[in-house]
Design an enzyme around this catalytic site. Structure first.
Site, PDB file in Angstrom:
ATOM      1  N   HIS A 319      12.803  62.925  17.433  1.00  0.00           N
ATOM      2  CA  HIS A 319      12.311  63.798  16.401  1.00  0.00           C
ATOM      3  C   HIS A 319      12.240  65.441  16.471  1.00  0.00           C
ATOM      4  CE1 HIS A 319       8.230  64.748  18.156  1.00  0.00           C
ATOM      5  NE2 HIS A 319       8.465  63.685  18.893  1.00  0.00           N
ATOM      6  N   CYS A 338       7.993  59.489  23.068  1.00  0.00           N
ATOM      7  CA  CYS A 338       8.921  59.964  22.065  1.00  0.00           C
ATOM      8  C   CYS A 338       9.775  61.032  22.710  1.00  0.00           C
ATOM      9  CB  CYS A 338       8.266  60.100  20.803  1.00  0.00           C
ATOM     10  SG  CYS A 338       7.704  58.794  19.838  1.00  0.00           S
TER      11      CYS A 338
END
Length: 416
Positions: A319, A338
């Protein structure tokens, strides 16, 4: 006993005043030393030295490839006789803090250490001046080890200099086995997240098409090793806060600042989809884990303007991020598993190539619009997260990274 940064720096701290010796030595510089240092400083283009250092590590070869496996084999063949002959000498604490213009005996020691590792041209003699050649060599050493190329022997550089040659050889051998185990399974087009380097490669036709700086999982919340396919792009996504983050972080933040959720536009919903107010929750308990927390799209959203999805059992993804400053750090291990991507607009355009009509300009426009949009990737792109702490390029430059998750220490080749 393997060297690690905590053990090394702890031993330095135990030395007390001795660890500050470079500053004391500077106070004893003669006026002639000062004149010499000023002359050196005036005539050096440090920017050019950094550019030279960066050029040494640049390569189009993917880190997971037969080319890199071959380059590692060549590097091992060079390191083996060197290690058998004793390797490089351990650097003394006196080199800590050295920088351009310094003049003292420890500079000569630093020069010979960098000659031994191939960062400086070999010579039988060396003087005590931290000159242009040494500045270039230190920056080259720093770039090879993933450090900010500032030319100063700071904490991270001193640690990297202190790793023995036999440990570097073991690192090369272990990573050759890892690269060889992966290279045969790769296709023509794929993305690789190398966790120790905190970088991402977009690979096409056997060459790196794009390379991106990344932020990956910290030691207690590691980015998992996996293989999957990128199948969807979420523009301007909502962020649904994972229960682990609610429990470990959000409750603590709310106890420190009751306005935290409001400031970051995070809303609370119960199991029936009804919105709650922060005052309706007892933050002195774990009650909050029973609710859903959703952050609205926008500049402060924890995922930034885009989320990159691939199926995996760990619920991790790539992201964007609003905290761009993290990409400038040496040790980019800050996430909860992440992966944050620098230059993510270019990476998204590369992923959506086969969708048609998605160049970088269009992606930037979507970011600016704050419009929610999900785009399925017509040709899902294979993605591999991996753990490579040593590699080499066709120029013969060898790069190393810290064993952040201690997988090297465990001798792990595969991660299934």
């Amino acid at each position: 006993m393997r060297l690690n940064r905590r053990r090394l720096l702890g031993s330095m701290a135990a030395l007390g005043a001795a660890a500050t010796l470079p500053a004391t030595a500077r106070a004893q510089d003669s006026i002639w030393d000062m004149f010499a240092r000023d002359r050196v400083m005036r005539n050096i283009d440090t920017g050019a030295n950094t550019a030279y250092a960066n050029a040494r590590v640049e390569t189009i070869e993917p880190i997971l490839s037969f080319d890199t496996a071959y380059n590692l084999s060549v590097a091992i063949s060079r390191y083996e006789p060197f290690v058998a002959a004793g390797g490089w000498e351990q650097v003394p604490r006196e080199v800590f803090g050295l920088k351009l213009g310094d003049s003292r005996r420890a500079v000569r020691t630093l020069k010979f250490r960098l000659m031994a590792s191939g960062d400086m041209k070999p010579a039988e003699r060396a003087n005590d001046m931290f000159d242009e050649e040494l500045d270039r060599a230190v920056r080259g050493f720093q770039v090879r080890h993933g450090l900010t190329a500032d030319g100063q022997v700071g904490e991270a550089t001193f640690y990297a200099l202190s790793v023995p040659a036999h440990e570097r050889l073991n690192q090369l051998r272990l990573n050759l086995a890892r690269v060889e185990a992966s290279a045969a399974t790769l296709g023509d087009r794929y993305a690789v997240v190398n966790i120790p380097a905190a970088t991402i490669e977009a690979v096409e036709g056997g060459q790196v098409s794009q390379r991106h700086t990344a932020v990956v999982g910290r030691i207690d919340r590691q980015t998992p090793i996996l293989s999957s396919r990128i199948h969807q792009i979420n523009f301007n996504p909502y962020w649904h806060v994972p229960k682990s983050i609610i429990q470990k972080d959000l409750i603590k933040y709310m106890n420190e600042d009751p306005e935290y959720l409001t400031k970051f536009r995070i809303r609370i919903y119960d199991g029936n989809g009804r919105e709650l107010q922060p005052t309706q929750i007892d933050w002195s308990t774990n009650e909050a884990v029973n609710y859903m927390f959703r952050q609205e799209p926008g500049a402060e959203n924890s995922m930034g303007h885009v989320k990159i999805n691939f199926h995996n059992p760990h619920a991790v993804y790539l992201h964007d991020t609003p905290t761009k400053s993290l990409f400038a750090e040496n040790a980019r291990f800050h996430s909860s598993g992440c992966v944050r991507v620098d230059g993510v607009n270019q990476f998204v355009a590369w992923i959506l190539r086969d969708n048609g009509g998605w160049d970088t300009e269009i992606v930037d426009g979507m970011f600016a619009s704050n419009e929610r949009l999900d785009v399925d990737v017509k040709a899902p792109v294979p993605i591999h997260t991996t753990y490579i702490t040593a590699w080499a390029n066709r120029q013969g430059t060898v790069s190393f990274r810290d064993d952040v998750y201690q997988f090297d220490a465990e001798g792990r080749v595969t991660f299934a």
